[in-house]
Each structure stands twice: as structure tokens, then as C-alpha cells.
Write a protein that holds these residues in place. Structure first.
Motif, PDB file in Angstrom:
ATOM      1  N   SER A  57      -3.037  -7.986  -5.995  1.00  0.00           N
ATOM      2  CA  SER A  57      -3.345  -8.280  -4.602  1.00  0.00           C
ATOM      3  C   SER A  57      -2.420  -7.492  -3.679  1.00  0.00           C
ATOM      4  CB  SER A  57      -3.205  -9.778  -4.331  1.00  0.00           C
ATOM      5  OG  SER A  57      -1.872 -10.201  -4.578  1.00  0.00           O
ATOM      6  N   GLY A  58      -2.852  -7.316  -2.445  1.00  0.00           N
ATOM      7  CA  GLY A  58      -2.079  -6.589  -1.461  1.00  0.00           C
ATOM      8  C   GLY A  58      -2.957  -6.175  -0.311  1.00  0.00           C
ATOM      9  N   HIS A  59      -2.524  -5.155   0.424  1.00  0.00           N
ATOM     10  CA  HIS A  59      -3.302  -4.659   1.542  1.00  0.00           C
ATOM     11  C   HIS A  59      -3.268  -3.136   1.571  1.00  0.00           C
ATOM     12  CE1 HIS A  59      -2.491  -8.815   2.930  1.00  0.00           C
ATOM     13  NE2 HIS A  59      -3.707  -8.712   3.440  1.00  0.00           N
ATOM     14  N   VAL A  60      -4.334  -2.576   2.096  1.00  0.00           N
ATOM     15  CA  VAL A  60      -4.406  -1.143   2.337  1.00  0.00           C
ATOM     16  C   VAL A  60      -4.519  -0.949   3.843  1.00  0.00           C
ATOM     17  CG1 VAL A  60      -5.695   0.987   1.913  1.00  0.00           C
ATOM     18  CG2 VAL A  60      -5.517  -0.741   0.115  1.00  0.00           C
ATOM     19  N   TYR A  61      -3.757   0.010   4.360  1.00  0.00           N
ATOM     20  CA  TYR A  61      -3.726   0.276   5.798  1.00  0.00           C
ATOM     21  C   TYR A  61      -4.338   1.652   6.063  1.00  0.00           C
ATOM     22  CZ  TYR A  61      -0.627  -3.735   5.796  1.00  0.00           C
ATOM     23  OH  TYR A  61      -0.114  -5.000   5.622  1.00  0.00           O
ATOM     24  N   VAL A  70      -5.643   0.603  13.506  1.00  0.00           N
ATOM     25  CA  VAL A  70      -5.380   0.537  12.072  1.00  0.00           C
ATOM     26  C   VAL A  70      -6.245  -0.569  11.485  1.00  0.00           C
ATOM     27  CG1 VAL A  70      -3.686  -0.113  10.310  1.00  0.00           C
ATOM     28  CG2 VAL A  70      -3.035   1.462  12.122  1.00  0.00           C
ATOM     29  N   SER A  71      -6.980  -0.247  10.426  1.00  0.00           N
ATOM     30  CA  SER A  71      -7.742  -1.252   9.692  1.00  0.00           C
ATOM     31  C   SER A  71      -6.875  -1.808   8.571  1.00  0.00           C
ATOM     32  CB  SER A  71      -9.014  -0.646   9.089  1.00  0.00           C
ATOM     33  OG  SER A  71      -9.904  -0.215  10.090  1.00  0.00           O
ATOM     34  N   VAL A  72      -6.801  -3.127   8.479  1.00  0.00           N
ATOM     35  CA  VAL A  72      -6.070  -3.796   7.399  1.00  0.00           C
ATOM     36  C   VAL A  72      -7.101  -4.280   6.387  1.00  0.00           C
ATOM     37  CG1 VAL A  72      -4.432  -5.606   6.791  1.00  0.00           C
ATOM     38  CG2 VAL A  72      -4.301  -4.510   9.053  1.00  0.00           C
ATOM     39  N   VAL A  73      -7.048  -3.724   5.185  1.00  0.00           N
ATOM     40  CA  VAL A  73      -8.043  -4.019   4.150  1.00  0.00           C
ATOM     41  C   VAL A  73      -7.404  -4.898   3.081  1.00  0.00           C
ATOM     42  CG1 VAL A  73      -9.622  -3.047   2.435  1.00  0.00           C
ATOM     43  CG2 VAL A  73      -9.187  -1.815   4.590  1.00  0.00           C
ATOM     44  N   ASP A  74      -8.006  -6.042   2.825  1.00  0.00           N
ATOM     45  CA  ASP A  74      -7.512  -6.949   1.781  1.00  0.00           C
ATOM     46  C   ASP A  74      -7.881  -6.421   0.405  1.00  0.00           C
ATOM     47  OD1 ASP A  74      -6.526  -9.761   0.943  1.00  0.00           O
ATOM     48  OD2 ASP A  74      -8.476  -9.552  -0.038  1.00  0.00           O
ATOM     49  N   VAL A  75      -6.932  -6.505  -0.527  1.00  0.00           N
ATOM     50  CA  VAL A  75      -7.170  -6.167  -1.926  1.00  0.00           C
ATOM     51  C   VAL A  75      -6.908  -7.428  -2.741  1.00  0.00           C
ATOM     52  CG1 VAL A  75      -6.400  -4.720  -3.859  1.00  0.00           C
ATOM     53  CG2 VAL A  75      -6.449  -3.768  -1.541  1.00  0.00           C
ATOM     54  N   PRO A  76      -7.791  -7.810  -3.659  1.00  0.00           N
ATOM     55  CA  PRO A  76      -8.910  -7.034  -4.191  1.00  0.00           C
ATOM     56  C   PRO A  76     -10.275  -7.350  -3.588  1.00  0.00           C
ATOM     57  CG  PRO A  76      -8.483  -8.866  -5.649  1.00  0.00           C
ATOM     58  CD  PRO A  76      -7.522  -9.003  -4.508  1.00  0.00           C
ATOM     59  N   PRO A 343     -11.504   7.728  10.091  1.00  0.00           N
ATOM     60  CA  PRO A 343     -10.309   7.313   9.347  1.00  0.00           C
ATOM     61  C   PRO A 343      -9.515   8.503   8.851  1.00  0.00           C
ATOM     62  CG  PRO A 343     -12.288   6.960   8.034  1.00  0.00           C
ATOM     63  CD  PRO A 343     -12.738   7.324   9.412  1.00  0.00           C
ATOM     64  N   TYR A 344      -8.204   8.397   8.933  1.00  0.00           N
ATOM     65  CA  TYR A 344      -7.312   9.510   8.630  1.00  0.00           C
ATOM     66  C   TYR A 344      -6.350   9.136   7.492  1.00  0.00           C
ATOM     67  CZ  TYR A 344      -4.166  13.458   9.543  1.00  0.00           C
ATOM     68  OH  TYR A 344      -3.393  14.588   9.431  1.00  0.00           O
ATOM     69  N   GLY A 345      -5.245   8.481   7.829  1.00  0.00           N
ATOM     70  CA  GLY A 345      -4.229   8.177   6.835  1.00  0.00           C
ATOM     71  C   GLY A 345      -4.532   6.907   6.069  1.00  0.00           C
ATOM     72  N   VAL A 346      -3.920   6.795   4.879  1.00  0.00           N
ATOM     73  CA  VAL A 346      -4.089   5.594   4.053  1.00  0.00           C
ATOM     74  C   VAL A 346      -2.806   5.333   3.293  1.00  0.00           C
ATOM     75  CG1 VAL A 346      -5.160   6.975   2.198  1.00  0.00           C
ATOM     76  CG2 VAL A 346      -5.492   4.499   2.241  1.00  0.00           C
ATOM     77  N   ALA A 347      -2.399   4.058   3.250  1.00  0.00           N
ATOM     78  CA  ALA A 347      -1.223   3.654   2.490  1.00  0.00           C
ATOM     79  C   ALA A 347      -1.441   2.221   2.011  1.00  0.00           C
ATOM     80  CB  ALA A 347       0.038   3.738   3.347  1.00  0.00           C
ATOM     81  N   THR A 348      -0.761   1.868   0.939  1.00  0.00           N
ATOM     82  CA  THR A 348      -0.982   0.559   0.329  1.00  0.00           C
ATOM     83  C   THR A 348       0.324  -0.189   0.115  1.00  0.00           C
ATOM     84  OG1 THR A 348      -1.791  -0.568  -1.667  1.00  0.00           O
ATOM     85  CG2 THR A 348      -1.015   1.690  -1.940  1.00  0.00           C
ATOM     86  N   SER A 349       0.240  -1.515   0.188  1.00  0.00           N
ATOM     87  CA  SER A 349       1.405  -2.361  -0.074  1.00  0.00           C
ATOM     88  C   SER A 349       1.462  -2.826  -1.509  1.00  0.00           C
ATOM     89  CB  SER A 349       1.384  -3.584   0.861  1.00  0.00           C
ATOM     90  OG  SER A 349       0.259  -4.416   0.582  1.00  0.00           O
ATOM     91  N   GLN A 350       0.528  -2.377  -2.352  1.00  0.00           N
ATOM     92  CA  GLN A 350       0.515  -2.793  -3.753  1.00  0.00           C
ATOM     93  C   GLN A 350       1.716  -2.240  -4.504  1.00  0.00           C
ATOM     94  OE1 GLN A 350      -3.872  -1.616  -4.152  1.00  0.00           O
ATOM     95  NE2 GLN A 350      -3.560  -3.061  -5.809  1.00  0.00           N
TER      96      GLN A 350
END
Length: 350
Positions: A57-61, A70-76, A343-350
């Protein structure tokens, strides 16, 4: 999905309506249309899958350049749970190691926005150089390095104080950065001067300049620190650069318009977002060759930036306004998540 004729902005001020090729002349990047290149390496065409895929679990930004959000995407779950107003033309994004803060390069306002992930609110804005794009944190999260494409510099931001402690002159039009695992060196891809600046992070000085092809835009460093993988947008290849010898050792064809490259956690594969044919190319980092490709749709969806975890590959598709999620081993599409405009950049908190 928008028509291919609608304009899309990238870090260097380019517009991706049709695939573009940058031609450097007299230090100025001229843009001309280029034909779509044939896919390189073994081609695979993964389709959406219904197989259960368990991920942490985590988030993708995801930064949305033309929305200023910025879109905050829930994982999974792969669903947008928040859309945060952030700044003018947000580009690169980085997540603190503890997941508490997200840093966003606001390329249109020469600032870095600091987002508190508990509240999804911007807590401060830090002035940096002109047209900031790529961001990279030191392994301990203490310093943030910011590539300022309009100032030909890198700003060093102390994340404890949210103040810039150094400004380092690099090559022309720096686009992105990578930091070695030991934190000793930062590598800056300078699209306008065809090279990579090597910064000693202890002294904040450029100690070496490495050749990197025709138009280096994306850069990452192997886990052992011995090689750089540099996306050469013009040459349609990945330049492999030895950090010890300081020389370009190999060029790996990947397809027209590679913009970003990321190495998986196991260090054995590098994943490349390729604009022209709309695909991800996978490189075996031991053999330095493409071993698989994943089609993300018809040409014109513009796969742009990429982030990789042990569970998933995340790709922003500028012209499709989506975040595409792939299985890192099978390259099957796990999800296609609608996000914001361009959408441009992407980073994850996983």
C-alpha cells in the motif's frame, strides 16, 4: 483522449503535438517533426489482465502540468483520492523517505512547493532558479537537488529548513538529476550542452563533465554506481556512461523520443518511457540491451516520465491524461488511471 494536434508542454518548453526532435544549433533548440521510429528489440503487446496482483500500500503522486495540480493516487486501489492545487506548470516530483512530504518543481513560477501528505496541503513554497524541472532527494532525505532549466543551475534545498543552501552552475538546459546510492554524487542531464555534470555533494561543486549523446534528458544511476543510463531524446537511444572512466561506453536503441529512464529495485532492469511509438522499453542492465517492450496504446499517447517499485511500473502519458500501471515482470497493464491535464512527473511513497 485529446487529438494529437493539441499542444503538450515539457520541461524544455517543447510542445508534443506530433513527436518532436530537438536539433541543437548555435545553442538554441529548434523543433522539427520527426517520423515515428520502428520499435526496437523484441516486441510484446501486453493487454489488461484480471490476474490478482498484490502490491504494497502507499500513494503515487502525479503532477499535471496544464492544470497546475497534483493527483494523489491510492495504491493498490489505483484511484485518485485527492487533487491538490500546487502551482504554475508543475513538473518533477519527489517523495521524502518517510513519506511525510512531497516536493514539486513549479516550472512556471520558479519555486518548489512542499506538500504535507497528511493534509494534502502546500505548507510552503521555496524560490529556486528559473524553470525548475527535475528533482532528486539525497538518500537520507536531508537535501533536495533541483535542476533549473532556465538558469543552467542546480539549487540545493535543505529539507529541514526549506531553504536553498547552494546554487551550482551546470551545463545548458538541465532537465533531470540522479543521486548515487551512497549520496556522494549527483548527476545532472544537460539537454542543451550534450553532457552530464557530476556534482560532489559534500562540496557542492561540479567535479566532472561526462559525454552523454545528442540530447540527454532523463538520467539514472545503476545500483553499484558504476554506470549512468541517460535517455537521449534525439538519438532515440539510451546512452550508457561509465562513471569511473568518464566515457560513453554504449548506445542502446529504444525507439523515437525516449524521455525518462528508471532502474528497478533489483538493479537488473531499466525501464524507458518512449514518446514516439507510445511504449516502455526494458533493458537488461547486465547485457545493456532491450529484452522486452510494452505497448501503451497507439502512437501519440506520449509516455513521459516513469517510476518503478518492486511491485509496479508507473508511467505518465501526457496526451492521454492517464497514469498507466504495469507489472514489472510480465509488463501486463494493471491499471489505467485518469489524472489531470498533461501529466508530467511521477513519484511513489511505496
Amino acid at each position: 483522449m485529446r487529438t494529437p494536434l493539441q499542444r503538450r508542454a515539457d520541461t524544455a518548453g517543447r510542445r508534443h503535438g506530433t513527436p518532436l526532435r530537438a536539433v541543437l544549433a548555435g545553442g538554441v533548440a529548434l523543433l522539427v517533426s520527426s517520423a515515428l521510429g520502428a520499435c526496437q528489440g523484441p516486441a510484446t503487446g501486453p493487454a489488461p489482465t484480471s490476474v490478482v496482483h498484490r502490491v504494497a500500500s502507499g500513494h503515487v503522486y502525479v503532477t499535471n502540468q496544464l492544470d497546475g495540480t497534483v493527483s494523489v493516487v491510492d495504491v493498490p486501489e489505483y484511484k485518485v483520492t485527492a487533487t491538490v492545487p500546487i502551482g504554475v506548470a508543475p513538473a518533477g516530483v519527489a517523495v521524502a523517505p518517510d513519506g511525510g512530504h512531497v516536493y514539486v518543481a513549479d516550472s512556471g513560477s520558479a519555486e518548489v512547493s512542499v506538500l504535507d501528505t497528511r493534509t494534502n496541503r502546500v505548507v510552503t513554497k521555496v524560490p529556486v532558479g528559473r524553470k525548475p524541472s527535475g528533482l532528486e532527494l539525497s538518500p537520507d532525505g536531508r537535501f533536495l537537488y533541483v535542476a533549473n532549466g532556465g538558469s543552467n543551475s542546480v539549487s540545493v534545498l535543505d529539507t529541514r529548513t526549506n531553504r536553498v543552501t547552494a546554487s551550482i552552475s551546470v551545463g545548458r538546459s538541465p532537465v533531470s538529476l540522479a543521486v548515487s546510492r551512497d549520496g556522494a554524487a549527483a548527476y545532472v542531464a544537460n539537454a542543451g550542452s550534450r553532457n552530464v555534470s557530476v556534482i560532489d555533494t559534500r562540496t557542492h561543486r561540479v567535479v566532472q563533465v561526462l559525454p552523454a549523446g545528442d540530447s540527454p534528458v532523463g538520467v539514472t544511476v545503476t545500483r553499484d554506481g558504476r554506470s549512468l543510463y541517460v535517455a537521449d531524446e534525439v538519438a532515440a537511444s539510451i546512452s550508457v556512461v561509465g562513471t569511473r572512466a568518464g566515457a560513453l561506453t554504449q548506445s542502446v536503441p529504444v525507439g523515437e523520443g525516449p524521455f525518462d529512464v528508471a532502474i528497478g529495485p533489483d538493479g537488473q532492469r531499466a525501464y524507458v518511457a518512449v514518446l514516439g511509438p507510445g511504449k516502455v522499453s526494458v533493458i537488461d542492465t547486465r547485457a545493456h540491451r532491450v529484452t522486452a517492450t510494452a505497448s501503451l496504446g497507439p502512437p501519440g499517447t506520449d509516455p513521459f516520465n516513469i517510476a518503478v517499485t518492486s511491485d509496479a511500473v508507473y508511467v505518465t502519458e501526457q496526451a492521454a491524461d492517464t497514469l498507466t500501471v504495469l507489472d514489472p515482470t510480465t509488463l501486463q497493464v494493471l491499471a489505467s488511471v485518469p489524472v489531470g491535464n498533461s501529466p508530467y512527473g511521477v513519484a511513489t511513497s511505496q
